[in-house]
Design a protein around this motif. Sequence first.
Motif, PDB file in Angstrom:
ATOM      1  N   GLU A   1      -8.095   6.959   1.339  1.00 11.65           N
ATOM      2  CA  GLU A   1      -9.393   6.331   1.077  1.00 11.65           C
ATOM      3  C   GLU A   1      -9.205   4.905   0.576  1.00 11.65           C
ATOM      4  OE1 GLU A   1     -13.621   7.196  -1.151  1.00 11.65           O
ATOM      5  OE2 GLU A   1     -11.881   8.371  -1.761  1.00 11.65           O
ATOM      6  N   THR A   2      -8.323   4.718  -0.382  1.00  8.35           N
ATOM      7  CA  THR A   2      -8.049   3.380  -0.907  1.00  8.35           C
ATOM      8  C   THR A   2      -7.411   2.499   0.162  1.00  8.35           C
ATOM      9  OG1 THR A   2      -7.806   4.245  -3.149  1.00  8.35           O
ATOM     10  CG2 THR A   2      -6.828   2.082  -2.713  1.00  8.35           C
TER      11      THR A   2
ATOM     12  N   ASP B   1     -10.200   1.434   2.282  1.00 11.09           N
ATOM     13  CA  ASP B   1     -11.127   0.606   1.512  1.00 11.09           C
ATOM     14  C   ASP B   1     -10.561  -0.792   1.298  1.00 11.09           C
ATOM     15  OD1 ASP B   1     -13.062   2.568   1.262  1.00 11.09           O
ATOM     16  OD2 ASP B   1     -12.543   3.083  -0.815  1.00 11.09           O
ATOM     17  N   GLU B   2      -9.253  -0.877   1.123  1.00 11.84           N
ATOM     18  CA  GLU B   2      -8.603  -2.163   0.850  1.00 11.84           C
ATOM     19  C   GLU B   2      -8.088  -2.838   2.119  1.00 11.84           C
ATOM     20  OE1 GLU B   2      -5.671  -1.494  -2.229  1.00 11.84           O
ATOM     21  OE2 GLU B   2      -7.236  -1.121  -3.724  1.00 11.84           O
TER      22      GLU B   2
ATOM     23  N   VAL C   1      -1.116   4.635  -2.586  1.00  9.98           N
ATOM     24  CA  VAL C   1      -2.576   4.725  -2.627  1.00  9.98           C
ATOM     25  C   VAL C   1      -3.050   5.858  -1.728  1.00  9.98           C
ATOM     26  CG1 VAL C   1      -2.860   2.265  -3.142  1.00  9.98           C
ATOM     27  CG2 VAL C   1      -2.939   3.043  -0.763  1.00  9.98           C
ATOM     28  N   THR C   2      -4.225   6.363  -2.007  1.00 10.20           N
ATOM     29  CA  THR C   2      -4.807   7.392  -1.154  1.00 10.20           C
ATOM     30  C   THR C   2      -5.231   6.761   0.167  1.00 10.20           C
ATOM     31  OG1 THR C   2      -7.049   7.034  -1.963  1.00 10.20           O
ATOM     32  CG2 THR C   2      -5.692   8.687  -3.140  1.00 10.20           C
TER      33      THR C   2
ATOM     34  N   GLN D   1       0.833  -1.203   0.000  1.00 12.82           N
ATOM     35  CA  GLN D   1       0.000   0.000   0.000  1.00 12.82           C
ATOM     36  C   GLN D   1       0.873   1.261   0.000  1.00 12.82           C
ATOM     37  OE1 GLN D   1      -3.630   0.274   0.224  1.00 12.82           O
ATOM     38  NE2 GLN D   1      -3.442  -1.809  -0.503  1.00 12.82           N
TER      39      GLN D   1
END
Length: 115
Positions: free
Chosen positions: A58-59, A62-63, A55-56, A50
Motif C-alpha cells: 500500500e505504501t 501510495d509513494e 514498506v507495505t 522502498q
Amino acid sequence: MPRKSIGEYEISQIYPLYIEKVEKKGQTKEDLDRVIKWLTGHDDAGLARQIESSVTLETFFDEAPQIHENADQVKGVICGIRVEEIEDPLVRNIRRLDKLVDELARGKALDKILR
C-alpha cells in the motif's frame, strides 16, 4: 490469526519472489526493475529505498511518483480475476504489477510489456 490484506504485504517480501520467478524463466532482475519502474515511476534509488525500508505494498504504491499513464492498458486475468475490472485502485495496481511480472517471466518482449 487474521489473514493480511494484499496491501499489508511488504515489497521486501514480494520482490525476491518476483526475482526468482523471472530468473527461473531466463529473464533478469534488471528487466524486472525496468518493468516495476515503468509502472510506478520509481527511479533506481527510489525503488531500492522502498525495498530496503520494507514498506507495505500500500505504501509502495501510495509513494509511487507516478503510475504510468498507460497502466490502464495492462489487461488480462490474474488469480482468476480480470485486472481491468478490479475496482479497488490499490488491488488493481498490485495485480497490474503481477500481470507485468507474469508477462516478463513468459518471455514477452519488453517493448510489448511497457506498452
